[in-house]
Design a protein around this motif. Sequence first.
Motif, PDB file in Angstrom:
ATOM      1  N   GLU A  79     -14.746 -10.794   6.015  1.00  0.00           N
ATOM      2  CA  GLU A  79     -13.322 -10.715   6.336  1.00  0.00           C
ATOM      3  C   GLU A  79     -12.558  -9.735   5.456  1.00  0.00           C
ATOM      4  O   GLU A  79     -11.402  -9.407   5.749  1.00  0.00           O
ATOM      5  N   GLN A  80     -13.169  -9.258   4.373  1.00  0.00           N
ATOM      6  CA  GLN A  80     -12.450  -8.405   3.427  1.00  0.00           C
ATOM      7  C   GLN A  80     -12.343  -6.971   3.951  1.00  0.00           C
ATOM      8  O   GLN A  80     -13.271  -6.446   4.569  1.00  0.00           O
ATOM      9  N   GLU A  81     -11.213  -6.361   3.695  1.00  0.00           N
ATOM     10  CA  GLU A  81     -10.996  -4.978   4.098  1.00  0.00           C
ATOM     11  C   GLU A  81     -11.635  -4.025   3.095  1.00  0.00           C
ATOM     12  O   GLU A  81     -11.763  -4.332   1.904  1.00  0.00           O
ATOM     13  N   HIS A  82     -12.050  -2.861   3.589  1.00  0.00           N
ATOM     14  CA  HIS A  82     -12.671  -1.820   2.771  1.00  0.00           C
ATOM     15  C   HIS A  82     -13.985  -2.295   2.142  1.00  0.00           C
ATOM     16  O   HIS A  82     -14.393  -1.818   1.085  1.00  0.00           O
ATOM     17  N   VAL A  83     -14.609  -3.264   2.817  1.00  0.00           N
ATOM     18  CA  VAL A  83     -15.904  -3.788   2.360  1.00  0.00           C
ATOM     19  C   VAL A  83     -16.804  -3.941   3.573  1.00  0.00           C
ATOM     20  O   VAL A  83     -16.375  -4.454   4.611  1.00  0.00           O
ATOM     21  N   ASP A  84     -18.048  -3.500   3.460  1.00  0.00           N
ATOM     22  CA  ASP A  84     -19.054  -3.708   4.498  1.00  0.00           C
ATOM     23  C   ASP A  84     -20.169  -4.569   3.938  1.00  0.00           C
ATOM     24  O   ASP A  84     -20.473  -4.510   2.735  1.00  0.00           O
ATOM     25  N   VAL A  85     -20.789  -5.362   4.809  1.00  0.00           N
ATOM     26  CA  VAL A  85     -21.878  -6.231   4.367  1.00  0.00           C
ATOM     27  C   VAL A  85     -23.079  -6.049   5.286  1.00  0.00           C
ATOM     28  O   VAL A  85     -22.950  -5.698   6.462  1.00  0.00           O
ATOM     29  N   SER A  86     -24.246  -6.270   4.699  1.00  0.00           N
ATOM     30  CA  SER A  86     -25.477  -6.228   5.481  1.00  0.00           C
ATOM     31  C   SER A  86     -25.612  -7.536   6.252  1.00  0.00           C
ATOM     32  O   SER A  86     -24.841  -8.482   6.027  1.00  0.00           O
ATOM     33  N   PRO A  87     -26.583  -7.656   7.166  1.00  0.00           N
ATOM     34  CA  PRO A  87     -26.837  -8.963   7.781  1.00  0.00           C
ATOM     35  C   PRO A  87     -27.215  -9.989   6.716  1.00  0.00           C
ATOM     36  O   PRO A  87     -27.719  -9.643   5.644  1.00  0.00           O
ATOM     37  N   LEU A  88     -26.959 -11.241   7.002  1.00  0.00           N
ATOM     38  CA  LEU A  88     -27.387 -12.325   6.116  1.00  0.00           C
ATOM     39  C   LEU A  88     -28.893 -12.510   6.319  1.00  0.00           C
ATOM     40  O   LEU A  88     -29.339 -12.968   7.361  1.00  0.00           O
ATOM     41  N   LEU A  89     -29.667 -12.109   5.322  1.00  0.00           N
ATOM     42  CA  LEU A  89     -31.122 -12.092   5.440  1.00  0.00           C
ATOM     43  C   LEU A  89     -31.720 -13.414   4.990  1.00  0.00           C
ATOM     44  O   LEU A  89     -31.415 -13.912   3.905  1.00  0.00           O
ATOM     45  N   GLN A  90     -32.555 -13.965   5.837  1.00  0.00           N
ATOM     46  CA  GLN A  90     -33.278 -15.197   5.528  1.00  0.00           C
ATOM     47  C   GLN A  90     -34.666 -14.831   5.014  1.00  0.00           C
ATOM     48  O   GLN A  90     -35.333 -13.973   5.572  1.00  0.00           O
ATOM     49  N   TYR A  91     -35.109 -15.483   3.926  1.00  0.00           N
ATOM     50  CA  TYR A  91     -36.402 -15.093   3.351  1.00  0.00           C
ATOM     51  C   TYR A  91     -37.044 -16.248   2.594  1.00  0.00           C
ATOM     52  O   TYR A  91     -36.407 -17.248   2.246  1.00  0.00           O
TER      53      TYR A  91
END
Length: 800
Positions: A79-91
């Motif tokens: 939800e944060q602006e000016h921030v990108d995130v990768s997929p939530l990786l399960q491992y």
Amino acid sequence: MAIMWRLSLSYLRKNKTQNGFSTLLILLSTLLVATAVIILANTGNLFKEMHDRAHGSHQILSFEKDLNDPQAVYDWWQEQEHVDVSPLLQYRTLSGITFDGLDIPNLYLYMIDTPAPPWDVDKLIFASGLQPTLPEQGSVWIPTSMANSYHIAIGDTISFRAGSTNLNLTVSDIVVDVPYGAPFTNTARVWMNPTDYQQDVQALAGNDNYMFGIHFDDYSTNSRYWEKYNLEHDVPFLETKMEFESISSFYLIINQIIGFIMIFLGVVMLVIALVTIGFTISDAILANYKTIGILKSLGLTSHKMIGTYVIQYAILSLVAILPGLMLSVWISKPLMSISVSSLRAGGDDIPMQGIGAALLVSAFLFALVLLFVMLYANKARHIEPVQAIRYGMSEADHIRIAQRMNTPFFRAIGFSRYPVSVVIGFRNLMKNIRSSALILLLTMMASAVLVLGYVVVTSVSGIYQTAANWGYDNANIAAVVVNKSHFSLDKLEQVLEQDNRIQNVGWQGNTSGVIRPDTSINTQSQSTSLFLSVLDGSYDQLGFENLRGSNPRLENQISIGVNIAKTYHKDLGDLIDIYIEGQKRTFVITGVYQAIANMSVSGRITMDAMHSVNSSYKDVDVVFINVNDPVQVEPIVHALNEQFKDSTSVVTQKTLLDSVYAEAADILVYPMTLIGLLFILVTFIIIFSTCRISIRKESRTYGIYKSIGLTSSQIRLSIAMGIVILSSIGALLGIVIGIYVLPVLLELVLSGYGIVELPLILNWAGILLFACLTILAAAYGSWVSSRVIRHSSPRNLVIE
């Protein structure tokens, strides 16, 4: 002008061997300096280019402790602006593989349930050039770092240790995985087909873990987001956070070391080359003193005489610098490809930068050579024809040499007192003081370079011998927990207590701490997140060392890394406030240590200190074990691996460190070998040239020696013996410089990575052997240069 050209070409033809060596010397100087410039110019650029291409993460959040809800944290960051995130990786985590019949136990793997694209952060770059959506069933993608370290190729089958069974999967592609693909690491992300993950990995005992990467438009603003996160949540972030500095450091450190060493040694070689050229011109003028005097008496002006040398060395410099520049580009590529191979996808060519800077350096080198030529050739201006014809040198130089050779000290070195060979060798050195000083300086620097290279490579390859000085423990065995949900601390503790072969044990976990700046002093500074080691046991017994002070023993004590101490101007006895799990704790600093792991942005606290924050804390990442008898190390490792193979990987300390640093040592061998060979070659060239000049000046004397019964071999051996004695002194001085002076320069580079005092391993047999290579090069150079004595008759030598 025609006369200048004719004289210049005459000098080039007359002294072919000497001019050839001068050209080679300029070429080698250009090669080393230009190569260093290109490597330094590219340092960081390759990583930045790949990080931008993959839209790489600046921070990696891992959820393995069940202290934060991964989905809730992930949703907040989305939800944060000016921030990108990768997929939530399960491992799930596994330890160890078998490949090509070789068991590799110390490899810790994140087996990823690969999500479908597109990804906003940490996009994978494929070596095959294809863009597959998911790994095919029965296959995996592995990172370049893992493939390069163990020579794994597409199509190979790897056997993964999955509890009591083995999981055989085929490598369908090799990927550049920026956050977990750095060289010198024993962790890797393995990307699996979702069906394989569900059937083969989720079926194992334990729970799934999660991670995701965060990319900030402006990385410097990350602390503001974290402060906002802590204000909006009752529970602070308590899981593991990997910072950008940790992601990038091992990509950059080797090129930084190589580039810094090469630029320094390139400058040293350049200075030696210029001084040598100056001596060559000066001695050439002296050797041709009578000829120059006659030419000046016939009307040749001083300017034209100087111009002949400028033209001569301008031609030699152009012939040398252009190939040297081209060779530097050619050599730079393999050197960089070795150290950044994990950033290359398949056959991708390395984008070369810094060519313009290398051109400027080459042009500057050309101008510098001509400047030195004019400075030294200016001596021809002061040649008086009458003195030149009478003395073969200026009258002042003739008087000075005569006075030097007639002092009581030199008269004591007579043929009647000492063997003839000793006197000839000694007089050759003392009559040519400047040449002797150059030989001494050269052999000293060459020996220092060879010793430094040998010591650095052996210190890195033998890091297990000085592990504590690099910030690691010094325990005999490390049991690394790879499956925390299936790990039984009580069971392992019981087994270890019942084994009378075990001397002591330490249980280490980790947590994150935050140091908030004093806003009353600096309102612009940001909070610092540091890695905190939490130990249930004695740091001293397990071999953890400090640069200053001692390890913590009490609840309110802490030992901090040098970069934390430097950043916050802290020292022994000072107080430091650290927020742990959102709670402020004040510690007394008892020690300051260096550690290459986490770049010394870290601290050591006791388990009691952690319990004061969280009384239920039982998180253990590794168990350190010391044994009573080192012979029992391997049997204990084998027994514990068999008993706890579902949850831990038990290895010796040497195995643990070798898996990380053996690759670094291998990478350092190539540039160090290149530099060493260049300096040996330069030693030979310069000593050959200086000896050739001095022999030519003393041709009459050697003719007299031969006429009274001395053989050519006796004279040549005498000259070589003097050079060997002088170069031996230089080699001994070089050993001191290579061990105690040059490593200080490396410490300047490594200080940013957490090492301020380079831990050296001194193998004196090897050090002496490498120093002797300089002496051998000097002896051979002097011997080859004196061949002219063997081929000349006494009458011709006297006439010359």
